[in-house]
Design an enzyme around this catalytic site. Structure first.
Site, mmCIF file in Angstrom:
data_model
loop_
_atom_site.group_PDB
_atom_site.id
_atom_site.type_symbol
_atom_site.label_atom_id
_atom_site.label_comp_id
_atom_site.label_asym_id
_atom_site.label_seq_id
_atom_site.Cartn_x
_atom_site.Cartn_y
_atom_site.Cartn_z
ATOM 1 N N GLY A 9 -82.758 -29.573 -0.881
ATOM 2 C CA GLY A 9 -83.189 -28.495 -0.245
ATOM 3 C C GLY A 9 -84.029 -27.935 0.153
ATOM 4 O O GLY A 9 -84.812 -29.248 0.455
ATOM 5 N N LYS A 62 -84.775 -21.078 -1.203
ATOM 6 C CA LYS A 62 -84.840 -22.187 -1.802
ATOM 7 C C LYS A 62 -83.306 -22.356 -1.432
ATOM 8 O O LYS A 62 -82.567 -22.216 -2.672
ATOM 9 C CB LYS A 62 -85.358 -22.557 -3.169
ATOM 10 N N ASP A 67 -89.027 -34.097 -14.444
ATOM 11 C CA ASP A 67 -89.630 -34.786 -13.496
ATOM 12 C C ASP A 67 -91.137 -33.948 -13.262
ATOM 13 O O ASP A 67 -90.939 -33.132 -11.952
ATOM 14 C CB ASP A 67 -88.688 -33.954 -12.726
ATOM 15 N N GLY A 118 -86.797 -31.205 0.279
ATOM 16 C CA GLY A 118 -86.315 -32.606 -0.858
ATOM 17 C C GLY A 118 -85.447 -32.928 0.062
ATOM 18 O O GLY A 118 -84.668 -31.985 0.730
ATOM 19 N N ASN A 119 -84.675 -33.984 -1.235
ATOM 20 C CA ASN A 119 -83.717 -34.006 -1.071
ATOM 21 C C ASN A 119 -82.588 -33.038 -1.390
ATOM 22 O O ASN A 119 -81.561 -32.910 -1.030
ATOM 23 C CB ASN A 119 -83.569 -35.586 -2.066
ATOM 24 N N LEU A 126 -91.685 -24.218 4.097
ATOM 25 C CA LEU A 126 -92.867 -24.491 3.174
ATOM 26 C C LEU A 126 -92.543 -25.929 2.411
ATOM 27 O O LEU A 126 -93.095 -26.666 2.033
ATOM 28 C CB LEU A 126 -93.061 -23.662 1.711
ATOM 29 N N GLY A 127 -91.457 -26.766 2.748
ATOM 30 C CA GLY A 127 -91.040 -27.710 2.256
ATOM 31 C C GLY A 127 -89.853 -28.078 2.253
ATOM 32 O O GLY A 127 -88.834 -27.057 2.251
#
Length: 322
Positions: free
Chosen positions: A59, A76, A164, A56-57, A53-54
């Site tokens: 995980g 995740k 964030d 990032g930095n 699904l995605g």
């Protein structure tokens, strides 16, 4: 001089210009979830990975299905050694709000990685929705703002600051429910008067005082979450990142100058009611002491005066692409 100093510090910072979204999304609604605990009830071998699904930095996020129940989740996987892993786990242990993404458990991996078993939010991130649909109608913006503020109110009440807030970290379901996600740089404030002095976050959504935490050591860290929400709301209204001219390539220095020293964009009349204009202005005060609090924003006419049923229906249809 200040710009040069900040540029020299940049290689040591944990700042992204606009971090890739790790949105927990799937094309189908999640099946009824089973109850889970934080005590290791699940194992990674209990799940089939269906899709990425995605990334990032911090995980990678997978769509997974529980083999026995077929329930769908987002998994995740936080990389071993990631300093944000402990922060995210600690934050999610404390939260219990319908407007914060739910964590069903923490699963250790043999590699030393840690996996968070999260609810699957089927509409994706607001970043993805605005990418597909463009600018949001005002009724949908009001509903997003109201639910995000409810989530922030819960977090701030338990002394958690997100740090964030941006469209990629606000998820929305097909039912029109908005949830705050991604607590990799969130901080639990240990006591009243505690502050956040780390240069972490996404530069495009950072508040002016967070670019110079040495000077603003006494700044209320919750005020930075309000700024991030204000930029997010303005982005939904305009259909693009609002603090730079359309098409301008962002850099850390350009963003810092625009946020700290530049004129904020004027919310256009016509597309935006006076209530929406006032709401954005209350969020985007450069002086954090003049910025509205979450409680004040929840009572703002733009939020308190909305038709809840109608605005949620507009958001639902927007997510569905209708």
């Amino acid at each position: 001089m200040a710009l040069t100093i900040r540029e020299r510090r940049l290689p040591q910072l944990h700042i992204s210009l606009d971090a890739p979204s790790c949105a927990f999304r799937a094309p189908n609604p999640p099946a009824a979830s089973t109850s889970a605990s934080w005590g290791g009830e699940f194992r990674l071998s209990d799940f089939d990975r269906l899709a990425v699904l995605g990334r990032g930095n911090g995980g990678t996020v997978y769509k997974v299905a529980h083999r026995r129940t077929s329930a769908l989740y987002a998994l995740k996987v936080l990389h071993c050694g990631d300093p944000g892993a402990a922060s995210e786990v600690d934050t999610l242990r404390r939260t219990d709000s319908p407007h914060v993404v739910r964590c069903h458990g923490v699963i250790p991996a043999a590699s030393g990685d840690v996996a968070l078993l999260l609810e699957l939010v089927d509409g994706g991130s607001l970043d993805a929705v605005v990418g597909r649909q463009g600018a949001f109608p005002e009724a949908a913006i009001a509903e997003v703002a109201a639910q995000a503020l409810s989530g922030l109110a819960h977090l701030h009440a338990i002394r958690v600051v997100h740090r964030d807030v941006k469209p990629a970290n606000l998820l929305v379901s097909a039912a029109g429910d908005v949830k705050i996600a991604d607590f990799g740089i969130a901080k639990v404030l240990s006591r009243a008067g505690d502050h956040c002095d780390a240069y972490e976050g996404t530069a495009a959504y950072m508040s002016p005082e967070r670019f110079d935490t040495e000077r603003h050591r006494d700044a209320d860290p919750c005020a930075a979450d309000v700024w991030g929400l204000g930029v997010t709301i303005l982005e939904l209204l305009m259909g693009r990142f609002p603090l730079l001219p359309a098409g301008q390539k962002p850099s850390w220095a350009v963003l810092m100058c625009a946020i700290c020293f530049g004129e904020l964009p004027v919310v256009p009349e016509g597309p935006a009611s006076p209530e929406l204009q006032g709401f954005v202005a209350a969020c985007l005060q450069k002086d954090y002491t003049k910025r509205a609090s979450v409680a004040q924003l929840l009572a703002h006419p733009f939020i308190a005066g909305r038709d809840v049923v109608a605005s949620k229906d507009v958001l639902r249809r927007l997510v569905a692409g209708a």
